[in-house]
Scaffold this active site. Structure first.
Site, short mmCIF file in Angstrom:
data_model
loop_
_atom_site.label_atom_id
_atom_site.label_comp_id
_atom_site.label_asym_id
_atom_site.label_seq_id
_atom_site.Cartn_x
_atom_site.Cartn_y
_atom_site.Cartn_z
N TYR A 142 0.83 -1.22 0.00
CA TYR A 142 0.00 0.00 0.00
C TYR A 142 0.86 1.26 0.00
CZ TYR A 142 -4.57 -2.12 1.04
OH TYR A 142 -5.74 -2.80 0.97
N LYS A 191 3.22 -15.31 3.15
CA LYS A 191 3.40 -16.07 1.90
C LYS A 191 4.90 -16.33 1.78
CE LYS A 191 1.73 -17.82 -1.95
NZ LYS A 191 0.83 -19.01 -1.96
N ASP A 223 -2.94 -18.35 1.48
CA ASP A 223 -3.96 -19.06 0.68
C ASP A 223 -4.64 -20.13 1.53
OD1 ASP A 223 -1.49 -20.32 0.70
OD2 ASP A 223 -1.60 -21.03 -1.38
N ASP A 247 -6.29 -6.94 4.60
CA ASP A 247 -7.43 -6.32 3.91
C ASP A 247 -8.35 -7.40 3.37
OD1 ASP A 247 -8.99 -4.33 2.60
OD2 ASP A 247 -7.96 -4.83 0.73
N ASP A 251 -12.26 -8.98 5.05
CA ASP A 251 -13.56 -8.98 4.36
C ASP A 251 -14.16 -10.38 4.40
OD1 ASP A 251 -13.38 -6.28 3.63
OD2 ASP A 251 -14.19 -6.67 1.63
C1 IPM Z 1 -10.27 -1.18 4.16
C2 IPM Z 1 -10.50 -0.64 2.77
C3 IPM Z 1 -9.33 0.23 2.40
C4 IPM Z 1 -8.09 -0.63 2.45
C5 IPM Z 1 -9.45 0.92 1.04
C6 IPM Z 1 -10.72 1.73 0.95
C7 IPM Z 1 -8.25 1.75 0.72
O1 IPM Z 1 -10.69 -1.68 1.87
O2 IPM Z 1 -10.15 -0.37 5.10
O3 IPM Z 1 -10.25 -2.39 4.30
O4 IPM Z 1 -7.80 -1.35 1.48
O5 IPM Z 1 -7.39 -0.57 3.45
MG MG Z 2 -10.86 -3.60 2.79
#
Ligand code: IPM
Ligand code: MG
Length: 356
Positions: A142, A191, A223, A247, A251
């Site tokens: 990032y 990884k 993975d 990240d 999710d």
């Molecule tokens: C998160 C989001 C952010 C990230 C994006 C919006 C830059 O997906 O906070 O998880 O990737 O960190």
């Molecule tokens: Mg995210």
């Protein structure tokens, strides 16, 4: 206590759920005799519209000067065509780096009331889901150099991923310390079969584990981890990992709990000033309809009270109120199931306020 909270109202649906969250904080202030001063700070699309950039220095300064930051979510179709360095998301990255918030905690906890909303098979969900992802937040790909160059016949894009020992050590420690306060199991995700950054990560983690003999430690490839999260989530207590893996895995982890609309997060550095935000986005498709779930943001405020303001009782009260509302069968549209009453954003907040 008297506290100043910088409030980033964000874009699209975010403006609705942040507004509701402030009502909850007001109630807490009233009930426990605190004073919360809210200072609006603009970030993301909102800041682009007002100032032409996603996080002007003056807005960042407001956040730095506050006792903590409550953040909604930023971004949306209105700004999708902006160049990479002026997208709303860039504001978020600048906020994290600018405040030194290298440690991001994202709990994945299933509310038993929401188990029917989990996409996992019921026997898997029934084993319990209660783990937390500690994501490194200011390093890795990032924050490496990004560039796209033209080589005559085609464009070539490059993103650099870098980690230094000190960056790994400080987040690794937080992983171990967090595990120590919970069920004492730490899974470090990397990884290392491919990446040098991961091999360094693993080396530092192995050094650290000698200092935490009471914590059960394991390495896991990313993975495999993605697979294990849906196969047997009950095996996890604390996962620590680098920025991009965190990240993606967070999710995935949020979704198995039933709804991403329920998961808060904290981002902290070396001080108690943190940023607290739901892990979901600004849900542009449902903006303005009073249907977005405000719970993740409300629970983020609870995390702020607990971790930045040392107000454990107040945080417990908010979490208990959310649980009581679920017990009574009230839901927002994102996690409705049979026999439940679906309420709007404001109305579900009213129910939470009633419990408080
Ligand atoms: C998160 C989001 C952010 C990230 C994006 C919006 C830059 O997906 O906070 O998880 O990737 O960190
Ligand atoms: Mg995210």
């Amino acid at each position: 206590m008297e506290k100043t909270i910088a409030v980033i109202r964000g874009d699209y649906s975010s403006r609705e759920f942040v507004k509701e969250t402030l009502r909850v904080l007001d109630r807490i202030a009233e009930k426990y005799g605190h004073t919360f001063h809210y200072v609006d700070a603009a970030m993301g699309g909102d800041a682009i519209d007002q100032y032409g950039e996603p996080l002007p220095e003056a807005e960042l300064e407001k956040c730095r000067k506050s006792d903590s930051v409550l953040l909604g979510s930023v971004g949306g179709p209105k700004w999708d065509d902006m160049p990479g360095d002026r997208r709303p998301e860039k504001g978020l990255l600048k906020l994290r780096a600018g405040m030194g918030l290298y440690s991001n905690a994202r709990p994945a906890t299933i509310w038993p009331q929401l188990a029917p909303a989990s996409p996992l098979r019921s026997d898997i969900a029934a084993n319990g889901i209660d783990f937390i992802i500690i994501r490194e937040l200011t390093g890795g790909v990032y924050f490496g150099d990004h560039k796209t160059e033209n080589y005559g016949t085609e464009d070539v894009a490059t993103d650099i991923m870098t980690y230094s020992e000190h960056e790994i050590r400080r987040i690794g420690k937080i992983g171990f310390e967090t595990a120590r306060k919970r069920r004492k199991k730490l899974t470090s995700v990397d990884k290392a079969n491919v990446l040098d950054t991961s091999r360094l990560w693993r080396k530092i983690m192995h050094e650290l584990k000698e200092e935490y003999p009471d914590v059960e430690y394991e390495d896991m490839l990313v993975d495999n981890c993605a697979m294990q999260i849906v196969k047997n989530p009950a095996q996890f207590d604390v996962i620590v990992t680098e920025n991009m893996f965190g990240d993606i895995l967070s999710d995935e982890a949020s979704m198995i709990t039933g709804s991403i609309g329920m998961i808060p997060s904290s981002s902290l550095g070396d001080t108690t000033v943190g940023v607290y935000e739901p892990i979901h986005g600004s849900a542009p498709d449902i903006a303005g309809k009073n249907i977005v779930n405000p719970t993740a943001c409300i629970l983020s405020a609870a995390m702020m009270l607990r971790y930045s303001f040392n107000m454990a009782e107040e945080a417990d009260a908010i979490e208990a109120a959310v649980g009581a509302v679920l017990d009574k069968g009230f839901r927002t549209a994102d996690n409705q199931s049979d026999g439940c009453t679906v309420l709007g954003t404001t109305e579900i907040t009213d129910k939470i306020l009633e419990e408080l």
